[in-house]
Structure formats: C-alpha cells, structure tokens
Motif scaffolding. Structure first.
Motif, PDB file in Angstrom:
ATOM      1  N   ASN A 148       9.060 -15.016  -8.065  1.00  0.00           N
ATOM      2  CA  ASN A 148       9.555 -15.011  -9.440  1.00  0.00           C
ATOM      3  C   ASN A 148      10.144 -13.669  -9.833  1.00  0.00           C
ATOM      4  O   ASN A 148      11.001 -13.605 -10.709  1.00  0.00           O
ATOM      5  CB  ASN A 148       8.433 -15.350 -10.424  1.00  0.00           C
ATOM      6  CG  ASN A 148       7.802 -16.682 -10.138  1.00  0.00           C
ATOM      7  OD1 ASN A 148       6.701 -16.739  -9.611  1.00  0.00           O
ATOM      8  ND2 ASN A 148       8.491 -17.761 -10.441  1.00  0.00           N
ATOM      9  N   TYR A 149       9.651 -12.594  -9.196  1.00  0.00           N
ATOM     10  CA  TYR A 149      10.151 -11.260  -9.516  1.00  0.00           C
ATOM     11  C   TYR A 149      10.144 -10.431  -8.242  1.00  0.00           C
ATOM     12  O   TYR A 149       9.087 -10.219  -7.638  1.00  0.00           O
ATOM     13  CB  TYR A 149       9.288 -10.580 -10.583  1.00  0.00           C
ATOM     14  CG  TYR A 149       9.894  -9.302 -11.095  1.00  0.00           C
ATOM     15  CD1 TYR A 149      10.770  -9.326 -12.172  1.00  0.00           C
ATOM     16  CD2 TYR A 149       9.620  -8.081 -10.492  1.00  0.00           C
ATOM     17  CE1 TYR A 149      11.356  -8.147 -12.642  1.00  0.00           C
ATOM     18  CE2 TYR A 149      10.200  -6.913 -10.949  1.00  0.00           C
ATOM     19  CZ  TYR A 149      11.062  -6.954 -12.020  1.00  0.00           C
ATOM     20  OH  TYR A 149      11.642  -5.798 -12.472  1.00  0.00           O
ATOM     21  N   VAL A 198       2.671 -16.157 -11.613  1.00  0.00           N
ATOM     22  CA  VAL A 198       3.964 -15.548 -11.325  1.00  0.00           C
ATOM     23  C   VAL A 198       3.799 -14.767 -10.022  1.00  0.00           C
ATOM     24  O   VAL A 198       2.804 -14.085  -9.817  1.00  0.00           O
ATOM     25  CB  VAL A 198       4.476 -14.659 -12.486  1.00  0.00           C
ATOM     26  CG1 VAL A 198       3.553 -13.501 -12.757  1.00  0.00           C
ATOM     27  CG2 VAL A 198       5.882 -14.183 -12.245  1.00  0.00           C
ATOM     28  N   GLU A 256      13.088  -6.895 -16.147  1.00  0.00           N
ATOM     29  CA  GLU A 256      13.769  -8.077 -16.678  1.00  0.00           C
ATOM     30  C   GLU A 256      12.750  -8.906 -17.456  1.00  0.00           C
ATOM     31  O   GLU A 256      11.554  -8.840 -17.184  1.00  0.00           O
ATOM     32  CB  GLU A 256      14.339  -8.912 -15.534  1.00  0.00           C
ATOM     33  CG  GLU A 256      15.323  -8.158 -14.666  1.00  0.00           C
ATOM     34  CD  GLU A 256      15.632  -8.901 -13.369  1.00  0.00           C
ATOM     35  OE1 GLU A 256      15.254 -10.087 -13.237  1.00  0.00           O
ATOM     36  OE2 GLU A 256      16.221  -8.282 -12.488  1.00  0.00           O
ATOM     37  N   GLU A 257      13.237  -9.700 -18.418  1.00  0.00           N
ATOM     38  CA  GLU A 257      12.307 -10.542 -19.159  1.00  0.00           C
ATOM     39  C   GLU A 257      11.556 -11.451 -18.194  1.00  0.00           C
ATOM     40  O   GLU A 257      12.153 -12.099 -17.339  1.00  0.00           O
ATOM     41  CB  GLU A 257      13.036 -11.394 -20.195  1.00  0.00           C
ATOM     42  CG  GLU A 257      12.057 -12.248 -20.997  1.00  0.00           C
ATOM     43  CD  GLU A 257      12.733 -13.089 -22.053  1.00  0.00           C
ATOM     44  OE1 GLU A 257      12.475 -12.851 -23.246  1.00  0.00           O
ATOM     45  OE2 GLU A 257      13.527 -13.984 -21.673  1.00  0.00           O
ATOM     46  N   LEU A 258      10.234 -11.479 -18.330  1.00  0.00           N
ATOM     47  CA  LEU A 258       9.399 -12.314 -17.475  1.00  0.00           C
ATOM     48  C   LEU A 258       8.265 -12.882 -18.319  1.00  0.00           C
ATOM     49  O   LEU A 258       7.384 -12.148 -18.771  1.00  0.00           O
ATOM     50  CB  LEU A 258       8.855 -11.500 -16.294  1.00  0.00           C
ATOM     51  CG  LEU A 258       8.083 -12.267 -15.240  1.00  0.00           C
ATOM     52  CD1 LEU A 258       8.909 -13.410 -14.647  1.00  0.00           C
ATOM     53  CD2 LEU A 258       7.642 -11.316 -14.124  1.00  0.00           C
ATOM     54  N   PHE A 286       5.119 -11.982  -7.381  1.00  0.00           N
ATOM     55  CA  PHE A 286       5.894 -10.769  -7.181  1.00  0.00           C
ATOM     56  C   PHE A 286       6.060 -10.588  -5.671  1.00  0.00           C
ATOM     57  O   PHE A 286       5.103 -10.773  -4.920  1.00  0.00           O
ATOM     58  CB  PHE A 286       5.156  -9.551  -7.746  1.00  0.00           C
ATOM     59  CG  PHE A 286       5.022  -9.556  -9.232  1.00  0.00           C
ATOM     60  CD1 PHE A 286       5.969  -8.929 -10.022  1.00  0.00           C
ATOM     61  CD2 PHE A 286       3.942 -10.176  -9.851  1.00  0.00           C
ATOM     62  CE1 PHE A 286       5.849  -8.913 -11.399  1.00  0.00           C
ATOM     63  CE2 PHE A 286       3.809 -10.174 -11.223  1.00  0.00           C
ATOM     64  CZ  PHE A 286       4.768  -9.540 -12.005  1.00  0.00           C
ATOM     65  N   THR A 319       7.263  -8.395 -19.646  1.00  0.00           N
ATOM     66  CA  THR A 319       8.364  -7.454 -19.516  1.00  0.00           C
ATOM     67  C   THR A 319       7.854  -6.057 -19.844  1.00  0.00           C
ATOM     68  O   THR A 319       7.162  -5.858 -20.839  1.00  0.00           O
ATOM     69  CB  THR A 319       9.505  -7.838 -20.475  1.00  0.00           C
ATOM     70  OG1 THR A 319       9.820  -9.212 -20.282  1.00  0.00           O
ATOM     71  CG2 THR A 319      10.726  -6.977 -20.254  1.00  0.00           C
ATOM     72  N   VAL A 364       8.330  -4.035 -14.517  1.00  0.00           N
ATOM     73  CA  VAL A 364       9.067  -5.285 -14.716  1.00  0.00           C
ATOM     74  C   VAL A 364      10.192  -4.971 -15.696  1.00  0.00           C
ATOM     75  O   VAL A 364       9.937  -4.707 -16.867  1.00  0.00           O
ATOM     76  CB  VAL A 364       8.146  -6.396 -15.247  1.00  0.00           C
ATOM     77  CG1 VAL A 364       8.932  -7.658 -15.518  1.00  0.00           C
ATOM     78  CG2 VAL A 364       6.998  -6.648 -14.274  1.00  0.00           C
ATOM     79  N   TYR A 374      10.616  -6.912  -6.334  1.00  0.00           N
ATOM     80  CA  TYR A 374      10.565  -5.464  -6.533  1.00  0.00           C
ATOM     81  C   TYR A 374      11.040  -4.799  -5.250  1.00  0.00           C
ATOM     82  O   TYR A 374      11.078  -5.418  -4.191  1.00  0.00           O
ATOM     83  CB  TYR A 374       9.149  -5.001  -6.890  1.00  0.00           C
ATOM     84  CG  TYR A 374       8.094  -5.352  -5.866  1.00  0.00           C
ATOM     85  CD1 TYR A 374       7.840  -4.530  -4.770  1.00  0.00           C
ATOM     86  CD2 TYR A 374       7.342  -6.509  -5.995  1.00  0.00           C
ATOM     87  CE1 TYR A 374       6.882  -4.854  -3.824  1.00  0.00           C
ATOM     88  CE2 TYR A 374       6.374  -6.836  -5.049  1.00  0.00           C
ATOM     89  CZ  TYR A 374       6.153  -6.015  -3.976  1.00  0.00           C
ATOM     90  OH  TYR A 374       5.198  -6.337  -3.045  1.00  0.00           O
ATOM     91  N   ALA A 396      13.059 -11.702  -2.244  1.00  0.00           N
ATOM     92  CA  ALA A 396      13.146 -13.034  -2.848  1.00  0.00           C
ATOM     93  C   ALA A 396      13.899 -14.042  -1.990  1.00  0.00           C
ATOM     94  O   ALA A 396      14.043 -15.192  -2.381  1.00  0.00           O
ATOM     95  CB  ALA A 396      13.819 -12.923  -4.224  1.00  0.00           C
TER      96      ALA A 396
END
Length: 156
Positions: A64-65, A47, A37-39, A49, A19, A35, A67, A53
């Motif tokens: 997972n994340y 992970v 959000e908590e990751l 990116f 994060t 980042v 952007y 999504a």
C-alpha cells in the motif's frame, strides 16, 4: 532484498489518516521514513509498507505504501520498528534474536489474540507465518494473521 515488508493494523472502529507518520528504528545506524502521501487505514484494516511495490520483483506482495529501501531497512536477526507522529510514539516493536521467530522466508506473525501495543512487545506472541502468498514466502500481508500454534507443554 527486494521483498521486505511490514504491516500496520488499525484496531480501532474508525478510519485513521496516517499521513505524516514517521517510521524509524533505534539502531546504531538509524533509518527513517515518513508517510508523505495521504494514507487512510480503514477501521479494522491493514496497510502494508514495503521497500518495493512491484509484485513481479518483490515476491508477490501487494504494497500500500512503498518506502525507499535505502531510507529504511529491517534487520533479519533483530531490529526495531517505531511508529510516531508529531505528538509522540504510537507504537514500537523491538524484535530480538531471543524469543522472536527468525526463519528466512517466513514472516513474523503476531498472534491475532495479541493485537495491542503491549502484547506485541513479547516474542512468544509471535510465530512464523504459515500461509503461502505470492511467490511462495509465508505470511499474510494485508490480511489477518493466522493463529499461532499453542505451546506444546505437557498437561499438568
């Protein structure tokens, strides 16, 4: 355009909270995202990116994340991915036309024998993704990469 992605691998034996990590490039028109959000990246895990999504429109990549594609874009021929935090640079890869694979629809795949911050800077340690995923592109998003084929140099 809708399925751009890259992954980060936690090579340590402990979970990492990324994060606040900043992802940027070093080009003439720098792009960046953080980042927000908590990751947590579990020990030994990956992970992914991505700029989208939605697996129905991004080629079938599980992200997972996500952007904003407007905030960060990967060049197809050459570009950079720089990971940093409040202390400094974590890792960076400058992939160039010379020495790095560059085939549309095939991801850049780092040989699993070279998963360190020094070896990932060398183009010959990368190869084209070889495993089909999602809608038929090649790569292993979120999983260990396939081994790169051995150089086909004649035996001495």
């Amino acid at each position: 355009d809708f399925g751009e992605w890259f992954e980060v691998h936690n090579t340590t034996d402990r979970d990492l909270d990324i994060t606040g990590m900043r992802v940027s490039d070093d080009g003439a028109n720098p792009s960046v995202f953080s980042v927000t959000e908590e990751l947590i990246v579990p020990a030994g895990a990956y992970v992914v990116f991505g700029n989208n999504a939605d697996t129905a429109t991004n080629g079938g990549v599980t992200v997972n994340y996500a952007y904003s594609g407007e905030a960060f874009q990967l060049g197809n021929g050459d570009d950079e991915i720089i990971l940093s935090n409040g202390v400094g640079t974590i890792d960076e890869v400058y992939y160039l036309d010379d020495g790095f694979p560059d085939v549309k629809g095939l991801s850049l795949s780092l040989n699993p024998d070279t998963l360190d911050a020094v070896s990932n800077d060398t183009g010959s340690n990368w190869c084209d993704g070889a495993t089909a995923y999602g809608d038929g592109d090649m790569g292993t998003p979120g999983a260990a990469n396939d081994a790169c084929p051995a150089d086909l140099e004649p035996a001495q």
